[in-house]
Every structure is written in C-alpha cells, then in structure tokens.
Motif scaffolding. Structure first.
Motif, PDB file in Angstrom:
ATOM      1  N   ALA A 264       0.820  -1.215   0.000  1.00  0.00           N
ATOM      2  CA  ALA A 264       0.000   0.000   0.000  1.00  0.00           C
ATOM      3  C   ALA A 264       0.854   1.266   0.000  1.00  0.00           C
ATOM      4  O   ALA A 264       0.476   2.265  -0.621  1.00  0.00           O
ATOM      5  CB  ALA A 264      -0.938  -0.003   1.201  1.00  0.00           C
TER       6      ALA A 264
ATOM      7  N   THR B 101       1.785   2.128  -3.466  1.00  0.00           N
ATOM      8  CA  THR B 101       0.580   2.559  -4.185  1.00  0.00           C
ATOM      9  C   THR B 101       0.258   4.007  -3.839  1.00  0.00           C
ATOM     10  O   THR B 101      -0.023   4.820  -4.726  1.00  0.00           O
ATOM     11  CB  THR B 101      -0.606   1.631  -3.838  1.00  0.00           C
ATOM     12  OG1 THR B 101      -0.237   0.281  -4.128  1.00  0.00           O
ATOM     13  CG2 THR B 101      -1.843   2.008  -4.614  1.00  0.00           C
TER      14      THR B 101
ATOM     15  N   HIS C 262      -6.928  -4.074  -4.932  1.00  0.00           N
ATOM     16  CA  HIS C 262      -6.135  -4.832  -3.968  1.00  0.00           C
ATOM     17  C   HIS C 262      -6.331  -6.313  -4.225  1.00  0.00           C
ATOM     18  O   HIS C 262      -7.454  -6.778  -4.417  1.00  0.00           O
ATOM     19  CB  HIS C 262      -6.553  -4.506  -2.533  1.00  0.00           C
ATOM     20  CG  HIS C 262      -5.807  -5.310  -1.521  1.00  0.00           C
ATOM     21  ND1 HIS C 262      -6.342  -6.410  -0.903  1.00  0.00           N
ATOM     22  CD2 HIS C 262      -4.548  -5.187  -1.039  1.00  0.00           C
ATOM     23  CE1 HIS C 262      -5.452  -6.918  -0.079  1.00  0.00           C
ATOM     24  NE2 HIS C 262      -4.359  -6.201  -0.140  1.00  0.00           N
TER      25      HIS C 262
ATOM     26  N   TRP D 271      -0.990  -5.035  -5.063  1.00  0.00           N
ATOM     27  CA  TRP D 271      -1.901  -4.036  -5.611  1.00  0.00           C
ATOM     28  C   TRP D 271      -1.706  -3.918  -7.114  1.00  0.00           C
ATOM     29  O   TRP D 271      -0.585  -3.990  -7.612  1.00  0.00           O
ATOM     30  CB  TRP D 271      -1.623  -2.672  -4.988  1.00  0.00           C
ATOM     31  CG  TRP D 271      -1.846  -2.649  -3.509  1.00  0.00           C
ATOM     32  CD1 TRP D 271      -1.042  -3.198  -2.556  1.00  0.00           C
ATOM     33  CD2 TRP D 271      -2.940  -2.068  -2.826  1.00  0.00           C
ATOM     34  NE1 TRP D 271      -1.577  -2.979  -1.323  1.00  0.00           N
ATOM     35  CE2 TRP D 271      -2.738  -2.281  -1.448  1.00  0.00           C
ATOM     36  CE3 TRP D 271      -4.064  -1.372  -3.243  1.00  0.00           C
ATOM     37  CZ2 TRP D 271      -3.628  -1.839  -0.485  1.00  0.00           C
ATOM     38  CZ3 TRP D 271      -4.954  -0.916  -2.277  1.00  0.00           C
ATOM     39  CH2 TRP D 271      -4.731  -1.155  -0.919  1.00  0.00           C
TER      40      TRP D 271
ATOM     41  N   VAL E  63     -10.509  -0.685  -4.858  1.00  0.00           N
ATOM     42  CA  VAL E  63     -10.368   0.281  -3.780  1.00  0.00           C
ATOM     43  C   VAL E  63     -10.696   1.679  -4.263  1.00  0.00           C
ATOM     44  O   VAL E  63     -11.284   2.484  -3.546  1.00  0.00           O
ATOM     45  CB  VAL E  63      -8.945   0.218  -3.181  1.00  0.00           C
ATOM     46  CG1 VAL E  63      -8.773   1.236  -2.079  1.00  0.00           C
ATOM     47  CG2 VAL E  63      -8.654  -1.186  -2.671  1.00  0.00           C
TER      48      VAL E  63
ATOM     49  N   ILE F  30      -7.722   4.730   0.155  1.00  0.00           N
ATOM     50  CA  ILE F  30      -6.771   3.625   0.323  1.00  0.00           C
ATOM     51  C   ILE F  30      -6.441   3.433   1.800  1.00  0.00           C
ATOM     52  O   ILE F  30      -6.374   2.307   2.291  1.00  0.00           O
ATOM     53  CB  ILE F  30      -5.513   3.858  -0.532  1.00  0.00           C
ATOM     54  CG1 ILE F  30      -5.910   3.839  -2.009  1.00  0.00           C
ATOM     55  CG2 ILE F  30      -4.428   2.821  -0.233  1.00  0.00           C
ATOM     56  CD1 ILE F  30      -4.847   4.294  -2.955  1.00  0.00           C
TER      57      ILE F  30
ATOM     58  N   ARG G 136      -7.198   0.109   3.980  1.00  0.00           N
ATOM     59  CA  ARG G 136      -6.093  -0.516   4.712  1.00  0.00           C
ATOM     60  C   ARG G 136      -6.471  -0.713   6.187  1.00  0.00           C
ATOM     61  O   ARG G 136      -6.273  -1.785   6.743  1.00  0.00           O
ATOM     62  CB  ARG G 136      -4.866   0.392   4.587  1.00  0.00           C
ATOM     63  CG  ARG G 136      -3.646  -0.073   5.311  1.00  0.00           C
ATOM     64  CD  ARG G 136      -2.681   1.053   5.499  1.00  0.00           C
ATOM     65  NE  ARG G 136      -1.642   1.103   4.500  1.00  0.00           N
ATOM     66  CZ  ARG G 136      -0.668   1.999   4.497  1.00  0.00           C
ATOM     67  NH1 ARG G 136      -0.635   2.953   5.395  1.00  0.00           N
ATOM     68  NH2 ARG G 136       0.262   1.981   3.588  1.00  0.00           N
TER      69      ARG G 136
END
Length: 129
Positions: A10, A13, A35, A40, A100, A110, A114
């Motif tokens: 993440a 990303t 995801h 990702w 996402v 995001i 998460r």
C-alpha cells in the motif's frame, strides 16, 4: 495511453498516487486501484499521449516501484467493465475483486481500506504496509 503495474504494498501505491497529483504535466483521466491478496494493481489512464520523454520518465519511475502487469482474462474483463462505465460495486460483485478506487483516487480511500482490512484480520499483512 494506459499503464498497468503491480505494486507489492500500500505504501508504494500511495506514493504513486501522490506523485501523479504533484506532476501537473501528467494529466490523468482515470486511476484504478485494485487490492489483491499478494499486492496491488494500479491502472493509470492519461488524458492524452505522453511525449516520448514523459513516457520514458514515467515508466522509469514506475519500474522503480513495481513491475508492469499483464492481466489474465478475468482482470481484463474487470478493466473493460470499468472502462465501459459499469459501477465499481457491480464489477466487484461479478468478478470478486476489491476495487479500492476508480476515477480520481483519494489517498484517504486507500488508507480507509487498509485500516478496515487490518482491523478485520487483527494484524497487518505485508501488502497493506
């Protein structure tokens, strides 16, 4: 032109999204963030073709963070469905993927994904770091 990359976590990303926000000379029309259990997938679509210099610079940046992604047929159908205007929720249900963000991504989307995913598991997997 579309760019499709696989990123391992993440943080990378989020870094790509922040980079695209700062780079006004890279006008994006749509960014899709998906995801998967092992990482990702990010698809970046620009409003217009990049110059050869911009293309090279952008690919160099993306290659430092991830690897070009060649989607299997199911993921091709996911992207095609989104490109034809189908609802991300409908696409998620049909193809069992975690979209996402689609459109103009917000970093908070995001981060929220998460946090919710981690809270549900009780620990933070490597892909959400």
């Amino acid at each position: 032109m579309d760019y499709l990359y696989f990123l391992p976590n993440a943080s990378l990303t989020l870094r790509v999204i922040e980079y695209l926000r700062r780079m006004n000379h890279f006008p994006t029309s749509c960014i899709t963030v998906i995801h998967q259990i092992n990482g990702w997938i990010i698809k970046i679509k620009f409003n217009q073709s990049l110059t050869p210099q911009q293309h090279g610079d952008f690919r160099a940046y993306m290659n430092e963070l991830g690897i070009p992604y060649n989607p299997e047929i199911r993921m091709q159908m996911v992207f095609w469905s989104l490109d034809t205007g189908q609802s991300p929720i409908d696409v998620m249900r049909r193809y069992q993927v975690a979209i996402v963000s689609h459109g103009n991504p917000d970093v908070s989307d995001i981060e929220a994904f998460r946090q919710q995913f981690t809270r549900g598991l009780g620990y933070c997997p490597e892909t959400l770091a």
